[in-house]
Motif scaffolding. Structure first.
Motif, PDB file in Angstrom:
ATOM      1  N   THR A  40      81.101  40.968 -56.840  1.00 10.64           N
ATOM      2  CA  THR A  40      81.983  40.443 -57.885  1.00 10.64           C
ATOM      3  C   THR A  40      82.564  41.574 -58.739  1.00 10.64           C
ATOM      4  O   THR A  40      82.942  41.359 -59.880  1.00 10.64           O
ATOM      5  CB  THR A  40      81.227  39.442 -58.781  1.00 10.64           C
ATOM      6  OG1 THR A  40      80.083  40.104 -59.333  1.00 10.64           O
ATOM      7  CG2 THR A  40      80.797  38.218 -58.004  1.00 10.64           C
ATOM      8  N   ASP A  74      79.142  34.212 -55.207  1.00  9.52           N
ATOM      9  CA  ASP A  74      79.608  32.953 -55.779  1.00  9.52           C
ATOM     10  C   ASP A  74      78.971  32.612 -57.126  1.00  9.52           C
ATOM     11  O   ASP A  74      78.984  31.463 -57.552  1.00  9.52           O
ATOM     12  CB  ASP A  74      79.372  31.810 -54.791  1.00  9.52           C
ATOM     13  CG  ASP A  74      77.903  31.596 -54.471  1.00  9.52           C
ATOM     14  OD1 ASP A  74      77.068  32.476 -54.813  1.00  9.52           O
ATOM     15  OD2 ASP A  74      77.575  30.553 -53.886  1.00  9.52           O
ATOM     16  N   LYS A  75      78.429  33.618 -57.818  1.00 11.04           N
ATOM     17  CA  LYS A  75      77.846  33.404 -59.145  1.00 11.04           C
ATOM     18  C   LYS A  75      78.077  34.644 -60.003  1.00 11.04           C
ATOM     19  O   LYS A  75      78.062  35.767 -59.504  1.00 11.04           O
ATOM     20  CB  LYS A  75      76.351  33.130 -59.052  1.00 11.04           C
ATOM     21  CG  LYS A  75      76.019  31.812 -58.384  1.00 11.04           C
ATOM     22  CD  LYS A  75      74.557  31.477 -58.536  1.00 11.04           C
ATOM     23  CE  LYS A  75      74.131  30.215 -57.847  1.00 11.04           C
ATOM     24  NZ  LYS A  75      75.089  29.399 -57.202  1.00 11.04           N
ATOM     25  N   ASN A  92      78.749  29.187 -61.590  1.00 10.09           N
ATOM     26  CA  ASN A  92      79.287  29.230 -60.234  1.00 10.09           C
ATOM     27  C   ASN A  92      80.657  29.873 -60.285  1.00 10.09           C
ATOM     28  O   ASN A  92      81.443  29.616 -61.200  1.00 10.09           O
ATOM     29  CB  ASN A  92      79.383  27.815 -59.657  1.00 10.09           C
ATOM     30  CG  ASN A  92      78.030  27.158 -59.579  1.00 10.09           C
ATOM     31  OD1 ASN A  92      77.067  27.746 -59.106  1.00 10.09           O
ATOM     32  ND2 ASN A  92      77.943  25.938 -60.071  1.00 10.09           N
ATOM     33  N   ASP A  94      84.137  30.999 -57.882  1.00 11.76           N
ATOM     34  CA  ASP A  94      84.895  30.932 -56.636  1.00 11.76           C
ATOM     35  C   ASP A  94      85.788  32.171 -56.561  1.00 11.76           C
ATOM     36  O   ASP A  94      86.783  32.272 -57.294  1.00 11.76           O
ATOM     37  CB  ASP A  94      85.747  29.664 -56.599  1.00 11.76           C
ATOM     38  CG  ASP A  94      86.487  29.504 -55.278  1.00 11.76           C
ATOM     39  OD1 ASP A  94      86.704  30.503 -54.562  1.00 11.76           O
ATOM     40  OD2 ASP A  94      86.862  28.356 -54.972  1.00 11.76           O
ATOM     41  N   ASN A  96      87.914  33.058 -54.413  1.00 11.48           N
ATOM     42  CA  ASN A  96      89.253  32.804 -53.875  1.00 11.48           C
ATOM     43  C   ASN A  96      90.208  32.307 -54.953  1.00 11.48           C
ATOM     44  O   ASN A  96      91.373  32.703 -54.991  1.00 11.48           O
ATOM     45  CB  ASN A  96      89.190  31.796 -52.724  1.00 11.48           C
ATOM     46  CG  ASN A  96      88.386  32.337 -51.562  1.00 11.48           C
ATOM     47  OD1 ASN A  96      88.545  33.489 -51.167  1.00 11.48           O
ATOM     48  ND2 ASN A  96      87.487  31.536 -51.035  1.00 11.48           N
ATOM     49  N   THR A  97      89.728  31.421 -55.822  1.00 14.11           N
ATOM     50  CA  THR A  97      90.588  30.866 -56.879  1.00 14.11           C
ATOM     51  C   THR A  97      90.357  31.531 -58.233  1.00 14.11           C
ATOM     52  O   THR A  97      91.082  31.259 -59.181  1.00 14.11           O
ATOM     53  CB  THR A  97      90.334  29.356 -57.030  1.00 14.11           C
ATOM     54  OG1 THR A  97      88.963  29.152 -57.411  1.00 14.11           O
ATOM     55  CG2 THR A  97      90.634  28.618 -55.744  1.00 14.11           C
ATOM     56  N   THR A  99      87.996  30.972 -60.297  1.00 16.08           N
ATOM     57  CA  THR A  99      87.555  29.980 -61.277  1.00 16.08           C
ATOM     58  C   THR A  99      86.039  30.006 -61.352  1.00 16.08           C
ATOM     59  O   THR A  99      85.355  30.415 -60.405  1.00 16.08           O
ATOM     60  CB  THR A  99      88.029  28.564 -60.896  1.00 16.08           C
ATOM     61  OG1 THR A  99      87.545  28.239 -59.588  1.00 16.08           O
ATOM     62  CG2 THR A  99      89.540  28.463 -60.935  1.00 16.08           C
ATOM     63  N   PHE A 100      85.511  29.570 -62.491  1.00 13.33           N
ATOM     64  CA  PHE A 100      84.062  29.495 -62.653  1.00 13.33           C
ATOM     65  C   PHE A 100      83.716  28.259 -63.459  1.00 13.33           C
ATOM     66  O   PHE A 100      84.507  27.771 -64.262  1.00 13.33           O
ATOM     67  CB  PHE A 100      83.499  30.765 -63.305  1.00 13.33           C
ATOM     68  CG  PHE A 100      84.183  31.192 -64.567  1.00 13.33           C
ATOM     69  CD1 PHE A 100      83.716  30.766 -65.801  1.00 13.33           C
ATOM     70  CD2 PHE A 100      85.288  32.032 -64.537  1.00 13.33           C
ATOM     71  CE1 PHE A 100      84.336  31.170 -66.979  1.00 13.33           C
ATOM     72  CE2 PHE A 100      85.912  32.440 -65.705  1.00 13.33           C
ATOM     73  CZ  PHE A 100      85.430  32.003 -66.934  1.00 13.33           C
ATOM     74  N   SER A 119      88.711  30.243 -65.933  1.00 10.92           N
ATOM     75  CA  SER A 119      89.398  30.956 -64.862  1.00 10.92           C
ATOM     76  C   SER A 119      89.783  32.365 -65.312  1.00 10.92           C
ATOM     77  O   SER A 119      89.857  32.663 -66.504  1.00 10.92           O
ATOM     78  CB  SER A 119      90.662  30.200 -64.442  1.00 10.92           C
ATOM     79  OG  SER A 119      91.575  30.152 -65.512  1.00 10.92           O
TER      80      SER A 119
END
Length: 165
Positions: A40, A74-75, A92, A94, A96-97, A99-100, A119
Motif C-alpha cells: 500500500t 486490502d487493509k 478495508n 480497495d 483498484n478504486t 476507497t476504504f 476515498s
C-alpha cells in the motif's frame, strides 16, 4: 640523517596516495532505489486535513495512513494521531478504486467502534505551495457519539513547511 630523509619521503608518498584515493573514491553513482515491497506504499503517508465535527469546522491538522504489519494489500490503518476525537482503526482498502471502509471496526485509542467510508483521489488536490498531490476524504461515526459524524478532507503532505498547518 639518511634515516630522516627516507622517513620524510615515505610520509610524503603515503600522503600522496591517501589524497589520490580519496578523490577517486568520491565518484557519484546514479543509483535507482529498490522497491520497498510495501503493497500500500502508494497511499500511505501523512495527510494535511481539515476536520469537521457534526458539520462544524474543528481543526486543521495532520493524519496518517499506514500499511498493516502483515503488509496486506486490502487493509490500511488510519491514524489521526489524537488530533480529532481519537481515531486509530484498521479499514478495508480497495487498491483498484482507492476507497476504504469499515463497519463497527475497533478504534484503538479509546476502545470504541467506528464506521468509516472514504476515498483517495490521485492528483485531486493542490497544496498551498502549488504542487498537485493526492486528496483524501472520509467520514467517521464513533459509537460513543452516534449521529455526530466527523469528516476529514485534505491532501497528501509534501513535507514542505508552507504546506503544513
Amino acid at each position: 640523517m639518511k634515516y630522516n630523509i627516507i622517513l620524510k619521503k615515505l610520509s610524503l608518498l603515503l600522503l600522496s596516495l591517501t589524497l589520490m584515493t580519496s578523490f577517486v573514491s568520491c565518484e557519484e553513482d546514479d543509483v535507482t532505489p529498490e522497491p520497498n515491497g510495501v503493497l500500500t506504499d502508494d497511499v500511505r503517508g501523512t495527510w494535511v486535513v481539515d476536520m469537521y465535527w457534526d458539520g462544524d469546522f474543528y481543526d486543521h491538522n495532520t493524519i496518517s495512513t499506514l500499511n498493516t504489519g502483515d503488509n496486506d494489500a486490502d487493509k490500511i490503518w488510519i491514524d489521526d494521531q489524537g488530533h480529532g476525537w481519537g481515531l486509530l482503526a484498521k479499514v478495508n482498502f480497495d487498491p483498484n478504486t482507492l476507497t476504504f471502509s469499515a463497519t463497527d471496526a475497533d478504534e484503538h485509542y479509546y476502545g470504541v467502534t467506528v464506521t468509516i467510508n472514504g476515498s483517495i483521489t490521485k492528483g485531486g488536490a493542490t497544496t498551498p505551495s502549488g504542487e498537485t498531490v493526492d486528496s483524501i476524504h472520509f467520514e467517521v461515526e464513533f459509537s460513543d457519539i452516534p449521529g455526530e459524524p466527523w469528516i476529514y478532507e485534505g491532501y497528501k503532505s509534501t513535507a514542505k513547511i508552507e504546506d503544513y498547518p
